[in-house]
Scaffold this active site. Sequence first.
Site, PDB file in Angstrom:
ATOM      1  N   ARG A  86       0.861  -1.179   0.000  1.00  0.00           N
ATOM      2  CA  ARG A  86       0.000   0.000   0.000  1.00  0.00           C
ATOM      3  C   ARG A  86       0.900   1.232   0.000  1.00  0.00           C
ATOM      4  O   ARG A  86       2.035   1.185   0.473  1.00  0.00           O
ATOM      5  CB  ARG A  86      -0.894   0.024   1.236  1.00  0.00           C
ATOM      6  CG  ARG A  86      -1.811  -1.188   1.387  1.00  0.00           C
ATOM      7  CD  ARG A  86      -2.612  -1.081   2.678  1.00  0.00           C
ATOM      8  NE  ARG A  86      -3.543  -2.194   2.845  1.00  0.00           N
ATOM      9  CZ  ARG A  86      -3.272  -3.315   3.511  1.00  0.00           C
ATOM     10  NH1 ARG A  86      -2.076  -3.467   4.077  1.00  0.00           N
ATOM     11  NH2 ARG A  86      -4.178  -4.280   3.618  1.00  0.00           N
TER      12      ARG A  86
ATOM     13  N   HIS B 240      -3.976  -9.233   3.756  1.00  0.00           N
ATOM     14  CA  HIS B 240      -5.434  -9.253   3.898  1.00  0.00           C
ATOM     15  C   HIS B 240      -5.822 -10.139   5.075  1.00  0.00           C
ATOM     16  O   HIS B 240      -5.325 -11.255   5.204  1.00  0.00           O
ATOM     17  CB  HIS B 240      -6.099  -9.792   2.626  1.00  0.00           C
ATOM     18  CG  HIS B 240      -6.085  -8.832   1.500  1.00  0.00           C
ATOM     19  ND1 HIS B 240      -6.291  -9.213   0.186  1.00  0.00           N
ATOM     20  CD2 HIS B 240      -5.890  -7.482   1.458  1.00  0.00           C
ATOM     21  CE1 HIS B 240      -6.226  -8.154  -0.603  1.00  0.00           C
ATOM     22  NE2 HIS B 240      -5.995  -7.093   0.150  1.00  0.00           N
TER      23      HIS B 240
ATOM     24  N   LYS C 183      -2.061  -2.501   8.092  1.00  0.00           N
ATOM     25  CA  LYS C 183      -3.214  -1.987   8.810  1.00  0.00           C
ATOM     26  C   LYS C 183      -3.256  -2.554  10.221  1.00  0.00           C
ATOM     27  O   LYS C 183      -2.849  -3.684  10.465  1.00  0.00           O
ATOM     28  CB  LYS C 183      -4.513  -2.344   8.060  1.00  0.00           C
ATOM     29  CG  LYS C 183      -4.713  -1.559   6.773  1.00  0.00           C
ATOM     30  CD  LYS C 183      -6.067  -1.856   6.176  1.00  0.00           C
ATOM     31  CE  LYS C 183      -6.349  -0.984   4.955  1.00  0.00           C
ATOM     32  NZ  LYS C 183      -7.679  -1.252   4.375  1.00  0.00           N
TER      33      LYS C 183
ATOM     34  N   TYR D 109      -9.374 -10.779  -6.844  1.00  0.00           N
ATOM     35  CA  TYR D 109      -8.387 -10.839  -7.920  1.00  0.00           C
ATOM     36  C   TYR D 109      -8.574 -12.063  -8.808  1.00  0.00           C
ATOM     37  O   TYR D 109      -8.163 -12.057  -9.968  1.00  0.00           O
ATOM     38  CB  TYR D 109      -6.972 -10.804  -7.340  1.00  0.00           C
ATOM     39  CG  TYR D 109      -6.658  -9.502  -6.661  1.00  0.00           C
ATOM     40  CD1 TYR D 109      -6.432  -8.338  -7.392  1.00  0.00           C
ATOM     41  CD2 TYR D 109      -6.627  -9.405  -5.276  1.00  0.00           C
ATOM     42  CE1 TYR D 109      -6.172  -7.128  -6.761  1.00  0.00           C
ATOM     43  CE2 TYR D 109      -6.363  -8.200  -4.636  1.00  0.00           C
ATOM     44  CZ  TYR D 109      -6.144  -7.074  -5.387  1.00  0.00           C
ATOM     45  OH  TYR D 109      -5.892  -5.881  -4.760  1.00  0.00           O
TER      46      TYR D 109
ATOM     47  N   HIS E  92      -2.244   2.450  -5.807  1.00  0.00           N
ATOM     48  CA  HIS E  92      -2.954   1.206  -5.496  1.00  0.00           C
ATOM     49  C   HIS E  92      -3.096   0.324  -6.737  1.00  0.00           C
ATOM     50  O   HIS E  92      -3.270  -0.893  -6.616  1.00  0.00           O
ATOM     51  CB  HIS E  92      -4.323   1.517  -4.896  1.00  0.00           C
ATOM     52  CG  HIS E  92      -4.711   0.559  -3.807  1.00  0.00           C
ATOM     53  ND1 HIS E  92      -4.013   0.451  -2.619  1.00  0.00           N
ATOM     54  CD2 HIS E  92      -5.711  -0.358  -3.725  1.00  0.00           C
ATOM     55  CE1 HIS E  92      -4.566  -0.485  -1.862  1.00  0.00           C
ATOM     56  NE2 HIS E  92      -5.597  -0.985  -2.511  1.00  0.00           N
TER      57      HIS E  92
ATOM     58  N   ARG F  81      -0.349  -2.115  -6.631  1.00  0.00           N
ATOM     59  CA  ARG F  81      -0.662  -3.224  -5.710  1.00  0.00           C
ATOM     60  C   ARG F  81      -1.612  -4.217  -6.364  1.00  0.00           C
ATOM     61  O   ARG F  81      -1.438  -5.432  -6.255  1.00  0.00           O
ATOM     62  CB  ARG F  81      -1.270  -2.647  -4.433  1.00  0.00           C
ATOM     63  CG  ARG F  81      -1.696  -3.666  -3.379  1.00  0.00           C
ATOM     64  CD  ARG F  81      -2.086  -2.916  -2.112  1.00  0.00           C
ATOM     65  NE  ARG F  81      -2.917  -3.675  -1.211  1.00  0.00           N
ATOM     66  CZ  ARG F  81      -2.469  -4.474  -0.252  1.00  0.00           C
ATOM     67  NH1 ARG F  81      -1.174  -4.664  -0.112  1.00  0.00           N
ATOM     68  NH2 ARG F  81      -3.313  -5.106   0.559  1.00  0.00           N
TER      69      ARG F  81
END
Length: 310
Positions: free
Chosen positions: A154, A276, A178, A285, A250, A253
């Site tokens: 990110r 994730h 995150k 994806y 992004h 990514r």
Amino acid sequence: MADFDQSLDRFLAVLGVQRTGSKDTDDAYRRDISRFISYLRDCRIEDWEEVGRDTVSDYITRLRSGEFSEKPLSNASYARSLSALKSFWRYLNLHEGVKNNPVQLFKGAKSRRHLPDYLTFEQMDTLLNSFDLSTPAGIRDRCILETMYACGLRVSECAGLRKMDVRIRDGWLSVIGKESKERLVPFYPRCGKLLDLYLREARPEFMKGRPEHGILFVSQKGTPITARAIQMICEKASVNAGISRHVHPHMIRHSFATHLLDNGADLRIVQELLGHENLSTTQIYTHVTQDRLQKVVEQAHPHGRRSPRK
């Protein structure tokens, strides 16, 4: 008689303490609920217990039609507005003694999930090869984009990398993602060589006479690079590479994940590399690759663009 505005302020204060959302989310909740409060006042409703399902239903109908804005609400905007009302009413039930819940049975409209926008491998290669490696800025900019593509970072993760996070000899990066979760991400040899080149030749030029702060990527003034600066590097590089699309960080990514899956990578490995929490987030994806394969068949197969005979 309830003080609607004070209830809203107390609700947002609870959100702030619980840290359940970002400032943008809090601002959106305030807008959505304030709009509903204005509607209640127009209806001469003075207490939460007076709000019934018919009131909420009429509000939603007007909201979706665009009566409260310049155009009808999209499914996504409607779902967000309804989610805000549901969260607010749960707060009223739990903390302010309100007994009714007229919004709990309403359901948000299903919105089609947009597929991630990505670059093809050829476009990505063209983008990376568009930099002038004879200048410190060119080395840095190429290294930033190469690192993002090699590791699926990110933009905030890239901007926050520290020198100590880079293990060139081992071919790994330590990334803080995150919720401050750390993950180790490998990078390929070419990325390692660029990182080494940047650390030996470019970064020392930018840091001359300036105090060391430990952040890996820096501006020409020696200050930590910002996410906005990385975004501008992407935009400028896409123009120089002749890519007629708006390239944002992004997208790199997304390209990382799509290219890995295209070449046979396991979905759970890609999930781990991207950081994730849920596999369902990564599964989008797989839809990208399936969507592209379907388009290829439609365009290339002899019967792909022909209508079936009746």
